[in-house]
Write a protein that holds these residues in place. Structure first.
Motif, short mmCIF file in Angstrom:
data_model
loop_
_atom_site.label_atom_id
_atom_site.label_comp_id
_atom_site.label_asym_id
_atom_site.label_seq_id
_atom_site.Cartn_x
_atom_site.Cartn_y
_atom_site.Cartn_z
N GLU A 41 50.66 41.30 41.86
CA GLU A 41 50.66 42.70 42.50
C GLU A 41 49.73 43.36 43.24
O GLU A 41 49.71 44.01 44.11
CB GLU A 41 51.51 43.71 41.72
CG GLU A 41 52.96 42.95 41.19
CD GLU A 41 53.51 43.82 40.06
OE1 GLU A 41 52.71 44.75 39.32
OE2 GLU A 41 54.59 43.55 39.42
N HIS A 42 48.56 43.12 42.54
CA HIS A 42 47.42 43.73 42.99
C HIS A 42 46.23 42.79 43.52
O HIS A 42 45.15 43.17 43.63
CB HIS A 42 46.66 44.33 41.99
CG HIS A 42 47.47 45.47 40.96
ND1 HIS A 42 47.77 46.67 41.82
CD2 HIS A 42 48.19 45.74 39.88
CE1 HIS A 42 48.35 47.30 40.80
NE2 HIS A 42 48.81 46.79 39.91
N GLY A 43 46.80 41.73 43.96
CA GLY A 43 45.84 40.52 44.44
C GLY A 43 45.09 41.06 45.81
O GLY A 43 43.95 40.74 45.81
N ILE A 56 42.57 43.43 44.83
CA ILE A 56 41.41 43.03 44.31
C ILE A 56 40.52 42.18 45.38
O ILE A 56 39.20 42.25 45.21
CB ILE A 56 41.81 41.98 43.28
CG1 ILE A 56 42.18 42.81 41.94
CG2 ILE A 56 40.70 41.09 42.72
CD1 ILE A 56 43.11 41.74 40.76
N ARG A 57 41.01 41.58 46.16
CA ARG A 57 40.30 40.50 47.11
C ARG A 57 39.59 41.55 48.28
O ARG A 57 38.39 40.97 48.84
CB ARG A 57 41.33 39.88 48.20
CG ARG A 57 41.94 38.41 47.33
CD ARG A 57 42.69 37.72 48.41
NE ARG A 57 43.09 36.49 47.53
CZ ARG A 57 44.24 36.41 46.84
NH1 ARG A 57 45.10 37.66 46.76
NH2 ARG A 57 44.77 35.50 46.50
N ALA A 64 32.45 44.59 45.62
CA ALA A 64 31.83 44.30 44.31
C ALA A 64 32.41 43.16 43.75
O ALA A 64 33.39 42.75 43.78
CB ALA A 64 31.99 45.41 43.65
N PRO A 65 31.22 42.63 42.87
CA PRO A 65 31.97 41.47 41.88
C PRO A 65 33.03 42.13 40.91
O PRO A 65 33.19 43.25 40.68
CB PRO A 65 30.76 41.29 40.90
CG PRO A 65 29.52 41.51 41.91
CD PRO A 65 29.85 42.70 42.53
N VAL A 66 34.04 41.19 40.82
CA VAL A 66 35.37 41.77 39.92
C VAL A 66 35.56 40.64 38.79
O VAL A 66 35.13 39.77 38.78
CB VAL A 66 36.33 41.69 40.94
CG1 VAL A 66 37.43 41.82 40.14
CG2 VAL A 66 36.34 42.49 42.10
N VAL A 67 35.83 41.40 37.89
CA VAL A 67 36.01 40.58 36.43
C VAL A 67 37.36 41.04 35.92
O VAL A 67 37.74 42.08 35.92
CB VAL A 67 35.26 40.67 35.29
CG1 VAL A 67 34.89 42.12 34.68
CG2 VAL A 67 35.66 39.88 34.22
N LEU A 80 42.27 33.87 42.98
CA LEU A 80 41.21 34.81 42.90
C LEU A 80 39.97 34.24 42.49
O LEU A 80 39.04 34.55 43.02
CB LEU A 80 41.57 36.24 42.14
CG LEU A 80 42.77 36.82 42.65
CD1 LEU A 80 43.38 37.88 41.27
CD2 LEU A 80 42.25 37.67 43.63
N LEU A 81 39.87 33.26 41.46
CA LEU A 81 38.71 32.71 41.21
C LEU A 81 38.13 31.90 42.29
O LEU A 81 36.76 31.67 42.65
CB LEU A 81 39.05 31.54 39.95
CG LEU A 81 39.35 32.56 38.52
CD1 LEU A 81 39.95 31.50 37.52
CD2 LEU A 81 38.03 33.27 38.11
N ASP A 82 39.04 31.48 43.18
CA ASP A 82 38.60 30.43 44.25
C ASP A 82 38.05 31.52 45.32
O ASP A 82 37.11 30.71 46.24
CB ASP A 82 39.90 29.92 44.96
CG ASP A 82 40.43 28.71 44.29
OD1 ASP A 82 39.77 28.17 43.41
OD2 ASP A 82 41.60 28.50 44.60
N THR A 83 37.83 32.70 45.30
CA THR A 83 37.12 33.40 46.19
C THR A 83 35.78 33.62 46.06
O THR A 83 34.84 33.94 46.75
CB THR A 83 37.62 35.04 46.03
OG1 THR A 83 37.34 35.66 45.02
CG2 THR A 83 39.12 35.06 46.44
N GLY A 84 35.38 33.14 44.82
CA GLY A 84 33.90 33.04 44.27
C GLY A 84 33.24 34.28 44.06
O GLY A 84 32.20 34.48 43.52
#
Length: 303
Positions: A176-178, A181-182, A186-189, A213-217
């Motif tokens: 829902e928040h993808g 987040i993208r 800033a860096p995101v965890v 999301l991890l694929d975004t780097g």
């Protein structure tokens, strides 16, 4: 280890909420030997409430677990570094976090809760003390979830500090928040395996969204909170399988924390010795364990 009381609080000063049990009274001694410099990348400090009062508008009241007890647990488990996450029960009053960071001798970092009213001077004070990120809670039981404007405003306040954004979602939240987040520069965890619903399976939409999301780097994930995510209970094999999958998938962008003292849970608090031993399954080689506990947190939290 012993269970926590309310410290020096006057009897009846407050009562812990349901879902806030004391820590496990006798965690087992871990059989795994952690590498030097290992970091607990997610823990909390609560009170004592008579010294650091909880926010009047809090949605839960924890059991007091002061910084001395958190430090005791870290020595017992083998951690020499830690990241303290400001809890919503303290709101934007960071007194308890600042007190802990001042006592940490450089081995602690913090994650703050700021809002649209937080002044620049407070952010500077937090940064100088060792804060390196802010948490965005999207769980309704903790607060009204922030909208895009609030997210943009608070991130703008720390854009020149290099802070990361810590995202707390659950269920299908990563789906829902993808897009939001993208869009974060800033860096995101993402906390606690995204707290995904494991009923979807390891190839369900939430896990696929998390991997995308991890694929975004620029997105990281904490492969912690197995007790929160598991549907099978201890030793949390289903959640460990997800965590191990993510460690293999993005070994340079994974972190792990105890989540001690485990606020807002169902039932008794988990055994932190057991949770620590699960690291051997999450990161089964020396290289993976070193990245998960030492080099990744050192880079991400600016140790």
């Amino acid at each position: 280890m012993t269970s926590v009381t309310r410290g020096d609080a006057a009897p009846g000063a407050y009562e812990p909420s349901a879902g806030c049990p004391p820590p496990h009274p006798h965690p087992r001694t871990p059989s795994i030997l952690l590498p030097p410099g290992s970091c607990d990348s997610h823990c909390h400090i609560f009170g004592p409430g008579d010294v650091f009062p909880y926010a009047p508008d809090r949605t839960f009241t924890p059991v007091d677990v002061p910084r001395q007890q958190v430090a005791q647990l870290h020595r017992f488990l083998g951690f020499s570094r830690a990241v303290i996450v400001q809890s919503s029960c303290n709101g934007t009053d960071h007194s308890v976090l600042l007190d802990a960071l001042a006592a940490g001798d450089g081995d602690l970092r913090g994650v703050a809760l700021i809002d649209e009213q937080t002044p620049a001077a407070e952010i500077a004070r937090l940064h100088d003390a060792g804060v390196r990120g802010l948490r965005l809670n999207f769980l309704p039981h903790l607060r009204q979830p922030p909208d895009r404007q609030e997210v943009a405003t608070v991130l703008g306040k720390v854009a020149d500090r290099g802070w990361h954004a810590e995202i707390h979602v659950a269920g299908r939240g990563v789906v829902e928040h993808g897009d939001l987040i993208r869009g974060i520069a800033a860096p995101v965890v993402i906390d606690h395996l995204g707290r995904v619903d494991l009923a979807e399976g390891l190839d369900g939409p939430s896990v696929r969204a998390l991997k995308a999301l991890l694929d975004t780097g620029k997105v990281w994930v904490k492969v912690s909170g197995a007790d929160r995510v598991s549907k099978t209970g201890p030793p949390y094999a289903d959640a460990v399988a997800l965590g191990a999958l993510l460690v293999r998938y993005a070994p340079d962008r994974v972190l792990w924390g105890t989540d001690f003292p485990h606020p807002n849970i169902v039932g008794d608090a988990p055994d932190d010795g057991l949770l620590t031993d699960l690291l051997g399954e999450l990161a089964p080689t020396h290289d993976l364990l070193e990245r998960l506990l030492v080099s990744n947190p050192a880079a991400f939290f600016d140790f």
